[in-house]
Design a protein around this motif. Structure first.
Motif, PDB file in Angstrom:
ATOM      1  N   GLY A  51       0.626  -1.282  -0.257  1.00  0.00           N
ATOM      2  CA  GLY A  51       0.071  -0.073   0.080  1.00  0.00           C
ATOM      3  C   GLY A  51       0.898   1.267   0.073  1.00  0.00           C
ATOM      4  N   GLU A  54       2.006   1.972  -3.417  1.00  0.00           N
ATOM      5  CA  GLU A  54       0.803   2.379  -4.102  1.00  0.00           C
ATOM      6  C   GLU A  54       0.407   4.194  -3.909  1.00  0.00           C
ATOM      7  OE1 GLU A  54      -0.485   0.015  -6.039  1.00  0.00           O
ATOM      8  OE2 GLU A  54      -2.420   1.338  -6.366  1.00  0.00           O
ATOM      9  N   LYS A 204      -5.650   1.349 -12.277  1.00  0.00           N
ATOM     10  CA  LYS A 204      -6.444   0.209 -11.366  1.00  0.00           C
ATOM     11  C   LYS A 204      -7.805   0.803 -10.807  1.00  0.00           C
ATOM     12  CE  LYS A 204      -3.764  -1.690  -8.081  1.00  0.00           C
ATOM     13  NZ  LYS A 204      -3.137  -1.651  -7.108  1.00  0.00           N
ATOM     14  N   ARG A 234      -1.155  -9.444  -0.589  1.00  0.00           N
ATOM     15  CA  ARG A 234      -0.248 -10.127  -0.608  1.00  0.00           C
ATOM     16  C   ARG A 234      -0.152 -11.739   0.146  1.00  0.00           C
ATOM     17  NH1 ARG A 234       2.502  -8.044   3.242  1.00  0.00           N
ATOM     18  NH2 ARG A 234       1.455  -6.646   4.152  1.00  0.00           N
ATOM     19  N   LYS A 239      -3.362 -11.831   6.242  1.00  0.00           N
ATOM     20  CA  LYS A 239      -4.325 -11.736   5.132  1.00  0.00           C
ATOM     21  C   LYS A 239      -5.204 -13.011   4.864  1.00  0.00           C
ATOM     22  CE  LYS A 239      -2.142  -7.778   3.614  1.00  0.00           C
ATOM     23  NZ  LYS A 239      -3.022  -6.641   3.822  1.00  0.00           N
ATOM     24  N   GLY A 264      -2.231 -11.677  -6.017  1.00  0.00           N
ATOM     25  CA  GLY A 264      -1.212 -11.248  -4.954  1.00  0.00           C
ATOM     26  C   GLY A 264       0.065 -10.816  -5.419  1.00  0.00           C
ATOM     27  N   SER A 265       0.527  -9.659  -5.200  1.00  0.00           N
ATOM     28  CA  SER A 265       1.829  -9.147  -5.703  1.00  0.00           C
ATOM     29  C   SER A 265       2.919  -9.652  -4.862  1.00  0.00           C
ATOM     30  CB  SER A 265       2.073  -7.881  -5.996  1.00  0.00           C
ATOM     31  OG  SER A 265       2.124  -7.097  -4.944  1.00  0.00           O
ATOM     32  N   LEU A 325      -6.040  -1.095   1.743  1.00  0.00           N
ATOM     33  CA  LEU A 325      -6.446  -0.354   0.454  1.00  0.00           C
ATOM     34  C   LEU A 325      -7.262  -1.136  -0.255  1.00  0.00           C
ATOM     35  CD1 LEU A 325      -3.047   1.657   0.049  1.00  0.00           C
ATOM     36  CD2 LEU A 325      -5.410   2.440   0.213  1.00  0.00           C
ATOM     37  N   VAL A 326      -6.966  -2.512  -0.635  1.00  0.00           N
ATOM     38  CA  VAL A 326      -7.715  -3.266  -1.433  1.00  0.00           C
ATOM     39  C   VAL A 326      -9.046  -3.134  -1.171  1.00  0.00           C
ATOM     40  CG1 VAL A 326      -5.933  -4.785  -2.390  1.00  0.00           C
ATOM     41  CG2 VAL A 326      -7.147  -5.285   0.020  1.00  0.00           C
ATOM     42  N   GLU A 329     -10.164  -0.019  -2.788  1.00  0.00           N
ATOM     43  CA  GLU A 329     -10.343  -0.249  -4.365  1.00  0.00           C
ATOM     44  C   GLU A 329     -11.615  -1.137  -4.848  1.00  0.00           C
ATOM     45  OE1 GLU A 329      -5.417  -0.371  -4.289  1.00  0.00           O
ATOM     46  OE2 GLU A 329      -6.667  -2.460  -4.713  1.00  0.00           O
TER      47      GLU A 329
HETATM   48  N1  UDP Z   1      -1.586  -5.024  -5.158  1.00  0.00           N
HETATM   49  C1  UDP Z   1      -1.228  -5.208  -6.321  1.00  0.00           C
HETATM   50  N2  UDP Z   1      -1.379  -6.163  -7.101  1.00  0.00           N
HETATM   51  C2  UDP Z   1      -1.489  -7.296  -6.317  1.00  0.00           C
HETATM   52  C3  UDP Z   1      -1.618  -7.282  -4.876  1.00  0.00           C
HETATM   53  C4  UDP Z   1      -2.028  -6.167  -4.372  1.00  0.00           C
HETATM   54  O1  UDP Z   1      -1.312  -4.100  -7.023  1.00  0.00           O
HETATM   55  O2  UDP Z   1      -1.394  -8.370  -6.974  1.00  0.00           O
HETATM   56  C5  UDP Z   1      -2.054  -3.712  -4.545  1.00  0.00           C
HETATM   57  C6  UDP Z   1      -3.409  -3.280  -3.977  1.00  0.00           C
HETATM   58  O3  UDP Z   1      -4.175  -3.417  -5.211  1.00  0.00           O
HETATM   59  C7  UDP Z   1      -3.057  -2.488  -3.185  1.00  0.00           C
HETATM   60  C8  UDP Z   1      -1.925  -2.657  -2.303  1.00  0.00           C
HETATM   61  O4  UDP Z   1      -1.137  -3.615  -3.361  1.00  0.00           O
HETATM   62  O5  UDP Z   1      -3.282  -1.100  -3.719  1.00  0.00           O
HETATM   63  C9  UDP Z   1      -1.946  -3.648  -1.154  1.00  0.00           C
HETATM   64  O6  UDP Z   1      -2.520  -2.511   0.025  1.00  0.00           O
HETATM   65  P1  UDP Z   1      -3.072  -2.946   1.307  1.00  0.00           P
HETATM   66  O7  UDP Z   1      -3.270  -1.731   2.238  1.00  0.00           O
HETATM   67  O8  UDP Z   1      -4.573  -3.736   1.034  1.00  0.00           O
HETATM   68  O9  UDP Z   1      -2.521  -3.927   2.019  1.00  0.00           O
HETATM   69  P2  UDP Z   1      -0.724  -4.004   2.326  1.00  0.00           P
HETATM   70  O10 UDP Z   1      -0.031  -5.209   1.418  1.00  0.00           O
HETATM   71  O11 UDP Z   1      -0.155  -2.830   2.272  1.00  0.00           O
HETATM   72  O12 UDP Z   1      -0.698  -4.746   3.701  1.00  0.00           O
END
Ligand code: UDP
Length: 411
Positions: A51, A54, A204, A234, A239, A264-265, A325-326, A329
């Motif tokens: 996040g 992002e 996105k 992630r 999660k 998940g990235s 943040l997801v 979104e």
């Molecule tokens: N995200 C992404 N691709 C993925 C997984 C997550 O771009 O495959 C982005 C997601 O859309 C969000 C951010 O990574 O904008 C994750 O933020 P969040 O606050 O939900 O969780 P964090 O990873 O910071 O704990």
């Protein structure tokens, strides 16, 4: 050698007027007037994934458009450092894990190293999260230094908090996401609360034609004519991707055509993610209606947006969460979210209005099933969801919060 600077394309505040209202944009320009030319740097641990990165992608260019001189720098580290910072992340969030003298020494060594590489003169330095929190100590820089904490430090493992607290005390101001995340003994006089936000114009989150979104999702082997449940996050124990699979199985027993996407990235500062990805795949077993996808499959921002757009229900079954943040979104795309009743999720998921708050995999499965079986109610909640985000969680509000803080510190 200097720290890596993240290059960013320009963005224009005026483009946000049609979404948030011109009066909001005028308010930002008014706040920025006394800060014209102020030099600002944001420092964090990774340029992609998660996040923090992002948000900086949008905030930095918009802060520039408001007339400030803004940079974003990323600290350096190897696996040795990022394994320690991952432990720090977990330990500060209360996980009972050891913090050895060697781990402390590694963290300090990399912070010292990064401090020597941190160059430039700034009026405001914003350090994000625990990884680079020692920069101020080892740099003794001028300007106003702010530490922004994106995690929940309210119940930290004492060994970790005792170590980090003195570094945090060095800062002129701290920012936490929510009151209830503030760590023990943090000076409330110097504290600001700023919730994260999303960029409604990022690839996105910008409106995407349903047809295009379906095409993208179908490209990953999903059948877009069948119900789809998605969690984007992630691969991380907090999660709870395993719990999402359990919830999906409850749905699947009643709706056999249901599919689950776990998207998940893999972040560069998250070695534990690969382990957890493997664990998730094993839990999914041979059910090929469970699609586990990440950035190495080519899932980028646009694809995440497409999944959120096409899904019938979005889940965020976290057992601990920063803000989530997801969730923002998905709500912005007019989807009701079934979310864990933790962290920032209850600020966003108003139970029964913009989705459902749940405390177990069973409950998560039941509420997801309910939404799939009541499409009209689901659509109504989706409309509420989008409006809730428009009013509270868009990037323009975030920018205004920063400008107010800088004004307070510098004015
Ligand atoms: N995200 C992404 N691709 C993925 C997984 C997550 O771009 O495959 C982005 C997601 O859309 C969000 C951010 O990574 O904008 C994750 O933020 P969040 O606050 O939900 O969780 P964090 O990873 O910071 O704990």
């Amino acid at each position: 050698m200097m720290l890596q600077k993240v290059e960013l394309k320009p963005k224009r505040l005026a483009d946000y007027g049609p979404i948030v209202g011109d009066e909001v944009i005028a308010g930002i320009h008014a706040l920025a007037r006394p800060l014209q030319g102020a030099r600002v740097v944001h420092v964090n641990a990774t340029a992609y994934g998660g996040g923090v990165a992002e948000m900086l992608y949008t905030l930095v260019p918009l802060m520039r458009d408001a007339g400030l001189e803004v940079e974003w720098q990323v600290i350096e580290g190897t696996d040795e450092f990022f394994n320690v910072t991952k432990a720090c992340h977990n330990g500060l969030q209360g996980m009972d894990i050891p913090f050895t003298a060697e781990m402390k020494a590694i963290w300090q060594r990399y912070n010292e190293l990064n401090a020597t590489k941190f160059e430039g003169k700034y009026d405001f330095v914003v350090i994000h999260d625990p990884q680079p929190a020692g920069l101020l100590r080892y740099h003794s820089g001028n300007g106003h230094w702010v530490w922004r904490c994106h995690i929940d430090t309210s119940h930290p493992t004492p060994a970790y908090w005792d170590f980090f607290a003195p570094y945090i005390t060095d800062y002129e101001a701290t920012i936490f996401t929510m009151e209830q995340y503030v760590g023990p003994g943090v000076d409330t006089e110097r504290l600001s609360i700023i919730t994260p936000t999303i960029d409604p114009l990022s690839p996105k989150n910008a409106p995407m034609a349903k047809g295009k979104a379906r095409e993208i999702v179908a490209g990953f082997g999903l059948d877009v004519s069948r119900p789809l449940i998605t969690q984007v996050s992630r691969f991380d124990p907090w999660k709870d991707p395993l719990g999402v699979i359990d919830a999906y199985r409850i749905v699947k027993a009643r709706v056999p055509e249901a599919q689950l996407a776990l998207v998940g990235s893999m972040a560069s500062d998250d070695p534990e993610g690969w382990y957890y990805l493997d664990k998730t795949s094993r839990h999914a077993g041979a059910d090929f209606d469970i699609h586990i996808l990440h950035n190495f499959h080519g899932v980028g921002a646009l694809e995440v947006g497409a999944f959120q757009t096409v899904s019938d229900v979005v889940i965020q079954k976290s057992t601990r969460e920063g803000f989530g943040l997801v969730v923002t979104e998905a709500l912005w795309k007019g989807k009701p979210v079934v979310g864990g009743n933790v962290g920032g999720i209850p600020l966003q998921v108003v139970d029964g209005k913009t989705g459902f708050l749940v405390n177990s995999a069973e409950e998560c499965g039941e509420k997801t099933l309910y939404l799939l079986q009541h499409p009209q109610e689901s659509a109504h909640m989706g409309a509420n969801a989008r409006e809730h985000v428009r009013q509270n969680f868009l990037t323009t509000r975030h920018l205004a919060d920063y400008l107010r803080l800088f004004k307070k510190l510098g004015g």
